[in-house]
Structures are given as structure tokens and as C-alpha cells.
Design an enzyme around this catalytic site. Structure first.
Site, short mmCIF file in Angstrom:
data_model
loop_
_atom_site.label_atom_id
_atom_site.label_comp_id
_atom_site.label_asym_id
_atom_site.label_seq_id
_atom_site.Cartn_x
_atom_site.Cartn_y
_atom_site.Cartn_z
CB THR A 121 -0.90 -0.02 1.25
OG1 THR A 121 -1.67 -1.23 1.21
CG2 THR A 121 -1.82 1.18 1.29
CG PHE A 155 -8.44 -4.46 -2.32
CD1 PHE A 155 -8.70 -3.22 -1.75
CD2 PHE A 155 -8.02 -4.50 -3.64
CE1 PHE A 155 -8.54 -2.04 -2.48
CE2 PHE A 155 -7.85 -3.33 -4.37
CZ PHE A 155 -8.11 -2.10 -3.80
CE LYS A 157 -12.68 -10.15 4.48
NZ LYS A 157 -12.90 -10.21 3.03
CE LYS A 210 -5.09 -1.72 1.01
NZ LYS A 210 -5.88 -2.90 1.35
CG ASN A 214 -7.55 -0.22 3.98
OD1 ASN A 214 -8.40 -1.06 3.71
ND2 ASN A 214 -6.28 -0.51 4.11
CG PHE A 255 -16.16 -2.92 7.74
CD1 PHE A 255 -15.04 -2.53 8.45
CD2 PHE A 255 -16.10 -4.07 6.98
CE1 PHE A 255 -13.88 -3.26 8.38
CE2 PHE A 255 -14.94 -4.81 6.90
CZ PHE A 255 -13.83 -4.40 7.61
N GLY A 263 -7.78 -1.71 14.73
CA GLY A 263 -6.33 -1.78 14.85
C GLY A 263 -5.77 -2.46 13.62
CB CYS A 266 -4.37 -2.23 6.77
SG CYS A 266 -3.33 -3.49 6.01
CE LYS A 327 -8.46 -9.34 10.16
NZ LYS A 327 -9.01 -8.98 8.87
N1 LIG Z 1 -1.43 -7.31 6.18
C1 LIG Z 1 -2.50 -7.03 5.49
O1 LIG Z 1 -3.61 -7.45 5.80
C2 LIG Z 1 -2.40 -6.18 4.25
C3 LIG Z 1 -3.49 -6.13 3.36
C4 LIG Z 1 -3.38 -5.35 2.21
C5 LIG Z 1 -2.23 -4.61 1.98
N2 LIG Z 1 -1.20 -4.65 2.87
C6 LIG Z 1 0.00 -3.89 2.57
O2 LIG Z 1 0.99 -4.79 2.07
C7 LIG Z 1 2.30 -4.36 2.48
C8 LIG Z 1 2.98 -5.49 3.25
O3 LIG Z 1 2.23 -5.73 4.43
P1 LIG Z 1 2.47 -7.05 5.32
O4 LIG Z 1 1.41 -7.05 6.35
O5 LIG Z 1 2.62 -8.23 4.41
O6 LIG Z 1 3.90 -6.69 5.98
P2 LIG Z 1 4.91 -7.68 6.76
O7 LIG Z 1 5.66 -6.80 7.66
O8 LIG Z 1 4.17 -8.85 7.27
O9 LIG Z 1 5.88 -8.20 5.59
C9 LIG Z 1 6.83 -7.40 4.94
C10 LIG Z 1 8.06 -8.27 4.68
O10 LIG Z 1 8.95 -7.58 3.81
C11 LIG Z 1 10.29 -7.91 4.19
N3 LIG Z 1 11.18 -6.92 3.57
C12 LIG Z 1 11.42 -5.64 3.94
N4 LIG Z 1 12.28 -5.06 3.10
C13 LIG Z 1 12.60 -5.97 2.17
C14 LIG Z 1 13.45 -5.97 1.02
N5 LIG Z 1 14.11 -4.87 0.63
N6 LIG Z 1 13.55 -7.10 0.29
C15 LIG Z 1 12.88 -8.20 0.66
N7 LIG Z 1 12.05 -8.26 1.73
C16 LIG Z 1 11.92 -7.16 2.47
C17 LIG Z 1 10.24 -7.91 5.70
O11 LIG Z 1 11.31 -8.64 6.25
C18 LIG Z 1 8.88 -8.59 5.94
O12 LIG Z 1 9.02 -9.99 6.05
C19 LIG Z 1 2.08 -3.10 3.30
O13 LIG Z 1 2.22 -1.98 2.45
C20 LIG Z 1 0.65 -3.21 3.76
O14 LIG Z 1 0.05 -1.98 3.99
C21 LIG Z 1 -1.26 -5.44 3.99
#
Ligand SMILES: NC(=O)c1ccc[n+]([C@@H]2O[C@H](COP(=O)([O-])OP(=O)(O)OC[C@H]3O[C@@H](n4cnc5c(N)ncnc54)[C@H](O)[C@@H]3O)[C@@H](O)[C@H]2O)c1
Length: 439
Positions: A121, A155, A157, A210, A214, A255, A263, A266, A327
Site C-alpha cells: 500500500t 485487498f 483480509k 487502496k 481502507n 463494517f 487496529g 492497515c 481481530k
Molecule cells: N497485512 C494485510 O492485511 C495487508 C493487506 C493489504 C495490503 N497490505 C500492505 O501490504 C504491504 C505489506 O504488508 P504485510 O502485512 O505483508 O507486511 P509484513 O511486515 O508482514 O511483511 C513485509 C516483509 O517484507 C520484508 N522486507 C522488507 N524489506 C525488504 C526488502 N528490501 N527485500 C525483501 N524483503 C523485504 C520484511 O522482512 C517482511 O518480512 C504493506 O504496504 C501493507 O500496507 C497489507
């Protein structure tokens, strides 16, 4: 197709595994060697229903692999997904250091045309920065290799991530050249056999979509939380109000649940980042500023009720707390309301015995050293000698407890329910003092 996913967290691991599940060959990269070692040993670093089996199946089939080797990962995929974290910077804006580091790595090692896909995101304009970061590293190498940068926000969850990825409501793709559009259409073809789900648009609109999604969901939650607090004072039942408005198709039921605040990884950071984007461009995001303020207050709503009941000084009080994850169906503790609740209670001198079916280890890590906090092995033993039970996460297993046993274990039959799990008349009829949200 051969695909590289950069970042093997909640989004990257699910994306990579689901793309492998439909027949692609996927390599997942991470900078965290412990995470990659665990994945290679057949474990998974997060709790996500169904993911472990799917990872195992695709690794066994030779379609899914894990690496920390950047050069190998860049060489592997014709499509390079960037799925690294974008945490809030000090001013609330999204910190793009990991995204840009990933982009530079691609530029440093690529030998042929790549489609680079931002799945993280990211604020509007990030695709331009990614494009520039790659251009700069290619220039440093003195080579001229083609590439496209695409925005494809995710997107899914947590807790239902596989279902969401395999059967998405929509797939948003911001792409502006024919080659990238063709690749993205081919990549997602297996996920839209039932009907067309891809919405192609320009890159900036995709990036903004995106945040808009949210921010809208967070707004609904804060709106309902404020209304619930008012309903409580007015003697109305927010649950009936929820049904009364949800039945309007223009509003819908999703929602609209009031509770202990939103929390997770995101909503809080994305609302902050959109406010920061507005500020940067001279737009005061008044609605979102209020959404955030309302949520900050709501996270302490249960504590306010406890203070109203027992006074500011809670020393000598002991509370049972059910639910730590932000959650149900995840172990994600990022920005979880439970963290605020625990901190506020122990800072007033109380002790807390907490139970969560999957997030206890992660909670122990993030709340490490919180004096007065202990973790119970099961939901009933958490209740022992507690002045009251607090419910902070609506895990299914909390929906129908043995109320007789519950009353026997608690020192006093008092429940502070931050998720409106029970029928107030029913629990009060059983002799409990029952505090809910807006009821
Ligand atoms: N978690 C969710 O539900 C969700 C849903 C939609 C979008 N997003 C978005 O997706 C993105 C990732 O979220 P997440 O929850 O998966 O994060 P996360 O922290 O679980 O995972 C990120 C991973 O990237 C790795 N990383 C960091 N820098 C790196 C690099 N240069 N090369 C390789 N790996 C690297 C980290 O070690 C980590 O394992 C964010 O922008 C978030 O907003 C998350």
C-alpha cells in the site's frame, strides 16, 4: 509464468503461494534470514488459516521456493511483485524506504524486461519513484533495459486471506502500457474464470483506490463507535440501530459493528498516510482526522468504563482479558486495541491475565516486560480470581461460554464486553453485571 515476490510477510507469502497454487512458478524473497530458514524448513512465520498446507503443497510440487539471494530472485521472475512493509513515518506518511530498496535491487540486477508490480500500500506517486529508482540504478550500471511499473494494491483480509486472494471481489490494476497490461491480464486470468474482476485504470487512481477503501471502512467503524457511545447515554441499543440502518441497501450491513476500536497493520497507518498526503497537497482531510481521533478514544472505551466502575486507582484489582490479536483468526498484534487496554490497566496498578488462542506468543513479544501482565493457557483459567472479564477480540470460541463456570471462576460476575458478544438481557438475567458498547 515465473514470478518473484519481494517481501514474504502477510501479503507477500499469501500472494506468492496463491499464484503458485494456480500453476505459476514463484520465488519469494525476504531480507529476514530467520523467516526464510523457517519457510524452507516447512514452517510458516504467521498464523493464517489454510496457508501452511498450501505452502507445503506448492513447495512439494516444485512451484514455490524461498530465498534471501537478491540476484537470484531478480533473475527469476518476469514479474516482480513488491510486497514489503510501508510503516508510518514520524509524520504519519508512509515510509517508502523498503519499497525503494526493493526497486533499487531490481535495477541493480535485472538483465531483461521486467514488470515491476507495487502490491504494498503506497501513496499516490510512488510508482513514479519506483520507476525513477530503477532508472537511476540502471544508469549507474550504464545499461538500458526495458521495464514497466504497475500498481496492483492488495485487498485481502488477514484471517481470510487465501479466500480473498483466490476469489477476489475485484483486482485493481494501474497500468499504462500495453505490454504490462497484457502480462497482468494473463497473470490474473486464473482468478476470474467466473466473471471479469480486473479493473484496469491509471496508476495514480489505483494507488488512491487502496487508501480510499481502507479510509471508508475505518470511517464506518468510527462512525458506529461514536453513535454507540451516544446510544448508550440515550438509552438506545446500537445493535438494533445497526440492523435498522444496515437493511438499507445504500448502507449495507458490513463494517457497522461498534467495538473497542480498529487496529491492525492497515487501517491506522493508511488513515494516517492519507491524512499526510492531503496535508502535503494542501487538503485538510477533516473527516479522516476525526475518524482517527474517534478511534484513539474508542480503544480506551473499556478502560473508561472500568475507571467509572472502580475509580482511577486500580491497584489490587485483577482482570481477565480475552482476545489479544487486533481481530479474530490472526496473530497480528500491530496496533491491536488490547495493547492500549493492557497498558492503561497496568499503569493504574491493576494486574491482567490474558488469553488468546493464537496471538499469545506475538503478544508476549510486543508487550515484553509489561509488569502485571501474565498469559493464561486457556480461556477459563484466565478468569481465576479476576474482578471482571474484559473481551477485546471477538474469537468464535468466546461466543457461547459456560456462564455458570465463568461466574464460579470470577471473583465477581462482571463482564466488560468490547465486542458486543452477548445478548445483554440474557447475561444480565444470569446475574452478571454486563457492560457492552452502545447497548
Ligand atoms: N497485512 C494485510 O492485511 C495487508 C493487506 C493489504 C495490503 N497490505 C500492505 O501490504 C504491504 C505489506 O504488508 P504485510 O502485512 O505483508 O507486511 P509484513 O511486515 O508482514 O511483511 C513485509 C516483509 O517484507 C520484508 N522486507 C522488507 N524489506 C525488504 C526488502 N528490501 N527485500 C525483501 N524483503 C523485504 C520484511 O522482512 C517482511 O518480512 C504493506 O504496504 C501493507 O500496507 C497489507
Amino acid at each position: 509464468m515465473k514470478i518473484t515476490v519481494i517481501g514474504s510477510g502477510y501479503v507477500g507469502l499469501v500472494t506468492g503461494t496463491c499464484l503458485a497454487e494456480v500453476g505459476n512458478h514463484v520465488m519469494c524473497l525476504d531480507v529476514d534470514p530467520a523467516k526464510i530458514a523457517l519457510l524452507r524448513a516447512g514452517g510458516i512465520p504467521i498464523y493464517e488459516p489454510g496457508l501452511e498446507d498450501m505452502v507445503r503443497r506448492n513447495v512439494a510440487a516444485g512451484r514455490l521456493s524461498f530465498t534471501t539471494d537478491v540476484a537470484e530472485s531478480v533473475a527469476f521472475g518476469e514479474v516482480q511483485f513488491i510486497a514489503v512493509g510501508t510503516p508510518p513515518d514520524e509524520d504519519g506518511s508512509a515510509d517508502l524506504q523498503y519499497v525503494l530498496a526493493a526497486a533499487r535491487n531490481i535495477g541493480r540486477h535485472m538483465q531483461e524486461y521486467k514488470v515491476v508490480v507495487d502490491k504494498s500500500t503506497v501513496p499516490v506517486g510512488t510508482a513514479d519513484k519506483v520507476r525513477q529508482a530503477i532508472a537511476e540504478t540502471l544508469a549507474e550500471r550504464g545499461v538500458d533495459i526495458g521495464y514497466s511499473v504497475v500498481s496492483n494494491p492488495e485487498f485481502l483480509k488477514e484471517g481470510a486471506a487465501i479466500e480473498d486472494f483466490m476469489k477476489p471481489d475485484r483486482i485493481v490494476v494501474g497500468a499504462e502500457d500495453d505490454l504490462a497490461i497484457e502480462r497482468m491480464r494473463r497473470l490474473y486470468a486464473p482468478f476470474q474464470r467466473n466473471h471479469e474482476r480486473i479493473l484496469f485504470m491509471d496508476v495514480r487512481s489505483a494507488e488512491l483506490t487502496k487508501y480510499a477503501a481502507n479510509a471508508m471502512l475505518a470511517t464506518r467503524i468510527s462512525f458506529m463507535n461514536e453513535l454507540a457511545n451516544l446510544a448508550e447515554t440515550l438509552g438506545a441499543d446500537i445493535e438494533l440501530v445497526r440492523q435498522g440502518i444496515g437493511s438499507d441497501p445504500r448502507i449495507g450491513y458490513h463494517f457497522l459493528y461498534p467495538g473497542a476500536g480498529y487496529g491492525g497493520s492497515c487501517f491506522p497507518k493508511d488513515v494516517k498516510a492519507l491524512i499526510a498526503t492531503g496535508r502535503e497537497h494542501g487538503h485538510a482531510m477533516r473527516v479522516l482526522t476525526a475518524v482517527e481521533a474517534a478511534n484513539d478514544a474508542q480503544k480506551l472505551r473499556l478502560v473508561d468504563k472500568i475507571v467509572a466502575e472502580y475509580g482511577e486507582d486500580l491497584s489490587g484489582r485483577h482482570f481477565a482479558l480475552w482476545g489479544l490479536a487486533f481481530k479474530p483468526n490472526t496473530d497480528d498484534m500491530r496496533e491491536a486495541p488490547s495493547r492500549e487496554v493492557v497498558r492503561a490497566l497496568v499503569s493504574r496498578g491493576a494486574t491482567v491475565s490474558a488469553y488468546d488462542p493464537v496471538a499469545a506468543d506475538e503478544a508476549a513479544r510486543v508487550l515484553d516486560g509489561t509488569a502485571g501482565l501474565t498469559f493464561a493457557q486457556d480461556m477459563m483459567s484466565a478468569l481465576q480470581d479476576a474482578d471482571a472479564l474484559l473481551i477485546v477480540t471477538e474469537w468464535k470460541m468466546f461466543r457461547a461460554p459456560d456462564f455458570e463456570a465463568l461466574r464460579a471462576a470470577l471473583k465477581a460476575p462482571v463482564i466488560f464486553d468490547g465486542r458486543n458478544m452477548y445478548d445483554p438481557a440474557w447475561v444480565r438475567g444470569l446475574g452478571f453485571v454486563y457492560h457492552a458498547i452502545g447497548r
